[in-house]
Design an enzyme around this catalytic site. Structure first.
Site, PDB file in Angstrom:
ATOM      1  N   GLN A  53       0.713  -1.100  -0.024  1.00  0.00           N
ATOM      2  CA  GLN A  53       0.071  -0.202   0.062  1.00  0.00           C
ATOM      3  C   GLN A  53       0.917   1.414  -0.031  1.00  0.00           C
ATOM      4  O   GLN A  53       2.165   1.140   0.273  1.00  0.00           O
ATOM      5  CB  GLN A  53      -1.013  -0.051   1.340  1.00  0.00           C
ATOM      6  CG  GLN A  53      -2.514  -0.100   0.912  1.00  0.00           C
ATOM      7  CD  GLN A  53      -3.226   0.139   2.237  1.00  0.00           C
ATOM      8  OE1 GLN A  53      -2.640  -0.058   3.192  1.00  0.00           O
ATOM      9  NE2 GLN A  53      -4.562   0.179   1.830  1.00  0.00           N
ATOM     10  N   GLY A  88      -4.700   2.263  -2.321  1.00  0.00           N
ATOM     11  CA  GLY A  88      -5.316   2.474  -1.260  1.00  0.00           C
ATOM     12  C   GLY A  88      -6.449   3.424  -1.633  1.00  0.00           C
ATOM     13  O   GLY A  88      -7.472   3.651  -0.885  1.00  0.00           O
ATOM     14  N   ASP A 145      -9.202   2.721  -3.923  1.00  0.00           N
ATOM     15  CA  ASP A 145      -9.585   1.647  -4.572  1.00  0.00           C
ATOM     16  C   ASP A 145     -10.509   1.918  -5.805  1.00  0.00           C
ATOM     17  O   ASP A 145     -10.215   0.954  -6.713  1.00  0.00           O
ATOM     18  CB  ASP A 145     -10.464   0.628  -3.528  1.00  0.00           C
ATOM     19  CG  ASP A 145      -9.880   0.111  -2.320  1.00  0.00           C
ATOM     20  OD1 ASP A 145      -8.572   0.638  -2.099  1.00  0.00           O
ATOM     21  OD2 ASP A 145     -10.340  -0.751  -1.663  1.00  0.00           O
ATOM     22  N   TYR A 198     -17.205   6.743  -1.953  1.00  0.00           N
ATOM     23  CA  TYR A 198     -15.734   6.131  -1.636  1.00  0.00           C
ATOM     24  C   TYR A 198     -14.655   6.939  -2.217  1.00  0.00           C
ATOM     25  O   TYR A 198     -14.576   8.215  -1.885  1.00  0.00           O
ATOM     26  CB  TYR A 198     -15.975   4.880  -2.155  1.00  0.00           C
ATOM     27  CG  TYR A 198     -15.142   3.804  -1.345  1.00  0.00           C
ATOM     28  CD1 TYR A 198     -14.894   3.874  -0.216  1.00  0.00           C
ATOM     29  CD2 TYR A 198     -14.637   2.470  -2.134  1.00  0.00           C
ATOM     30  CE1 TYR A 198     -14.258   2.741   0.547  1.00  0.00           C
ATOM     31  CE2 TYR A 198     -13.748   1.555  -1.614  1.00  0.00           C
ATOM     32  CZ  TYR A 198     -13.568   1.681  -0.139  1.00  0.00           C
ATOM     33  OH  TYR A 198     -12.931   0.694   0.512  1.00  0.00           O
ATOM     34  N   GLU A 200     -15.389   7.625   8.124  1.00  0.00           N
ATOM     35  CA  GLU A 200     -14.549   7.075   7.146  1.00  0.00           C
ATOM     36  C   GLU A 200     -13.945   8.243   5.819  1.00  0.00           C
ATOM     37  O   GLU A 200     -12.848   8.441   5.813  1.00  0.00           O
ATOM     38  CB  GLU A 200     -14.951   5.628   6.388  1.00  0.00           C
ATOM     39  CG  GLU A 200     -13.776   5.001   5.709  1.00  0.00           C
ATOM     40  CD  GLU A 200     -14.516   3.760   5.032  1.00  0.00           C
ATOM     41  OE1 GLU A 200     -15.618   3.592   5.292  1.00  0.00           O
ATOM     42  OE2 GLU A 200     -13.670   2.931   4.703  1.00  0.00           O
TER      43      GLU A 200
HETATM   44  C1  2M8 Z   1     -10.053   0.227   1.661  1.00  0.00           C
HETATM   45  O1  2M8 Z   1      -9.653  -0.927   1.197  1.00  0.00           O
HETATM   46  C2  2M8 Z   1      -9.745  -2.148   1.406  1.00  0.00           C
HETATM   47  C3  2M8 Z   1      -8.801  -3.224   0.517  1.00  0.00           C
HETATM   48  O2  2M8 Z   1      -7.814  -2.895   0.754  1.00  0.00           O
HETATM   49  C4  2M8 Z   1     -11.330  -2.451   1.244  1.00  0.00           C
HETATM   50  O3  2M8 Z   1     -11.854  -1.820   0.346  1.00  0.00           O
HETATM   51  O4  2M8 Z   1     -11.772  -3.370   1.995  1.00  0.00           O
HETATM   52  C5  2M8 Z   1      -9.510   1.454   1.292  1.00  0.00           C
HETATM   53  O5  2M8 Z   1     -10.149   2.532   1.819  1.00  0.00           O
HETATM   54  C6  2M8 Z   1      -8.078   1.513   1.812  1.00  0.00           C
HETATM   55  O6  2M8 Z   1      -7.209   2.710   1.628  1.00  0.00           O
HETATM   56  C7  2M8 Z   1      -7.944   1.420   3.290  1.00  0.00           C
HETATM   57  O7  2M8 Z   1      -6.530   1.326   3.834  1.00  0.00           O
HETATM   58  C8  2M8 Z   1      -8.807   0.118   3.715  1.00  0.00           C
HETATM   59  C9  2M8 Z   1      -8.935  -0.076   5.319  1.00  0.00           C
HETATM   60  O8  2M8 Z   1      -9.388   1.290   6.008  1.00  0.00           O
HETATM   61  O9  2M8 Z   1      -9.934   0.262   3.211  1.00  0.00           O
END
Ligand code: 2M8
Length: 445
Positions: free
Chosen positions: A112, A171, A173, A371, A415
């Site tokens: 990441q 990060g 996504d 998102y 978030e």
């Molecule tokens: C989100 O990513 C994860 C996959 O890695 C997910 O969608 O389940 C993103 O926002 C990422 O930036 C973040 O690190 C993670 C955990 O907060 O969630």
């Protein structure tokens, strides 16, 4: 002032509630595992409150470092607790297909954005002198291996820019940059099938991420499935253990990842100097090449930086907050830095009632609540506050810090946030929002 004190108290409560032994889960409702950049941001906030806990946050992540130097983007919790929906976790990754994956922890097979050096520096300087030397002493070799892995494995031609192989590595996504690329280049039977209403209905029931927040706030189902399919190519490649990547593995020189890496390189050199060590020559050469290489992502017509498809050598011209992140690096030409900062001024491309939107409000890609496709994220705001401060624009840095604190006061410790109303979105009680708002409050005091 009183409002800040209340917000800080609430933020501390979130960090206490999300503590899971040696690490902090991003949110108790949906993210039980440890994530790389989440832990780094959490450690940056914790450095103000409890530097020893912050040090454990870093050490626990580093304990899952791969033999080749990669630090994985996820370390799976041994007892994740109950969560609605399917937690694909370790089933999806099977990262031990790569012989360098650790035996003692289960991890994903990608990394990441490397915010780690920044976190190690901030935590180390907050520790007592005796703990500090130990902390820097054990983390410098880990960081050196990590950065060396990036340049060895992800930039084998020595271009100065590393490639990312999956949207989750950035990060962000479902940033439009990656969504457009993935739709055009990554076939997914699962995504195709999901267009059938009955399959779609079944898959929607399996989703865990819509339990705590509305579906419109999350990644589009088809794009999410395409990301899951993309891990198949990575698995076939055994996460780098099987020679050059197969053609279905994305190869993107992501502007955010490279900017964060360049900033981390500078901090790595500072940590080494602090303990009287020096960096290996090969790594020093790669570090030296990177800032000029980053400038090849600059588009003077658009006055923005863009990520590039390393296979076709085409710039991926979608304006996103990532386009501004070179401001976070050292050595950007002054006029370019000035141009980037100007995009944040009132009425400019990245202005909004609650800035900084991940996609400009006037873009056809903009989605107010979805998102990484429009909403404001506190980690990116924090990065830009640090960048503006270092660029000497203290007034703008303070103004962005204040507006971010105000947004979190209105929206809650969520978030992400609507850039137009400040409404809190995604999961509640989100750890990096809590940690970074604590850091921002201290900056404006
Ligand atoms: C989100 O990513 C994860 C996959 O890695 C997910 O969608 O389940 C993103 O926002 C990422 O930036 C973040 O690190 C993670 C955990 O907060 O969630």
């Amino acid at each position: 002032m009183i409002a800040c004190a209340m917000l800080e108290r609430e933020a501390r409560g979130v960090l206490a509630a999300n503590e899971r032994g040696d690490y902090t889960a991003p949110s108790s409702t949906h993210y039980p595992h440890q994530w790389l950049w989440d832990s780094a941001y959490v450690a940056i906030g914790l450095a103000h409150l409890d530097p020893r806990r912050a040090a454990r946050e870093i050490d626990s992540l580093m304990a899952a470092q791969w033999a080749n130097g990669m630090v994985p983007h996820m370390v799976f919790a041994t007892h994740p607790g109950r969560r609605r929906g399917l937690d694909l976790g370790r089933l999806l990754w099977r990262s031990r297909l790569n012989p360098g994956a650790p035996r003692a922890a289960r991890t994903s097979g990608i990394t990441q954005p490397p915010v780690l050096a920044e976190a190690v520096w901030r935590v180390g300087t907050a520790l007592d002198a005796s703990d500090r030397d130990d902390f820097f002493g054990r983390n410098l070799p880990r960081l050196v291996q990590y950065h060396a892995w990036f340049y060895r494995e992800r930039d084998p031609s020595g271009s100065g820019l590393v490639v990312s192989v999956h949207p989750w590595e950035t990060g962000m996504d479902n940033s439009p940059v990656w969504t457009h690329y993935m739709r055009a280049h990554v076939p997914s039977t699962l995504a195709d099938l999901s267009r059938r209403p009955r399959v779609r209905a079944g898959l929607r029931r399996l989703r865990g991420d819509t339990a705590g927040s509305a579906e419109s706030e999350r990644i589009d189902l088809e794009d999410g499935l395409r990301s899951i399919s993309a891990t198949r190519g990575l698995r076939r490649w055994r996460y780098g253990a099987s020679g050059p990547p197969p053609p279905d593995v994305p190869q993107i020189q992501d502007v955010a990842v490279n900017s964060i890496l360049i900033r981390a390189n500078a901090i790595l050199a500072r940590i080494a100097a602090e303990i009287g060590a020096s960096l290996p020559e090969g790594l020093q050469a790669a570090i030296h090449r990177a800032p000029a290489a980053l400038m090849t992502l600059w588009d003077p017509g658009a006055r923005l930086f863009f990520s590039r498809d390393a296979s076709s050598q085409q710039l991926l011209r979608s304006a996103t907050a990532a386009s501004l992140l070179p401001l976070y690096t050292d050595g950007l030409p002054r006029d370019v830095a000035g141009t980037l900062a100007a995009h944040l001024r009132p009425g400019a491309l990245f202005d909004a009632p609650f800035p900084v939107p991940t996609v400009p409000l006037n873009s056809s890609d903009f989605r107010e609540v979805t998102y990484w496709t429009g909403p404001t994220w506190v980690n990116l705001n924090w990065t830009l506050v640090v960048a503006l401060e270092r660029a000497g624009d203290g007034e703008m840095a303070t103004s962005l810090a204040r507006r971010t604190i105000e947004m979190v006061s209105i929206g809650g410790i969520r978030e992400y946030f609507s850039p137009t109303t400040g409404r809190g979105l995604g999961m509640p009680d989100f750890s990096w929002t809590a940690a970074l708002v604590i850091d921002l409050i201290r900056r404006v005091r």
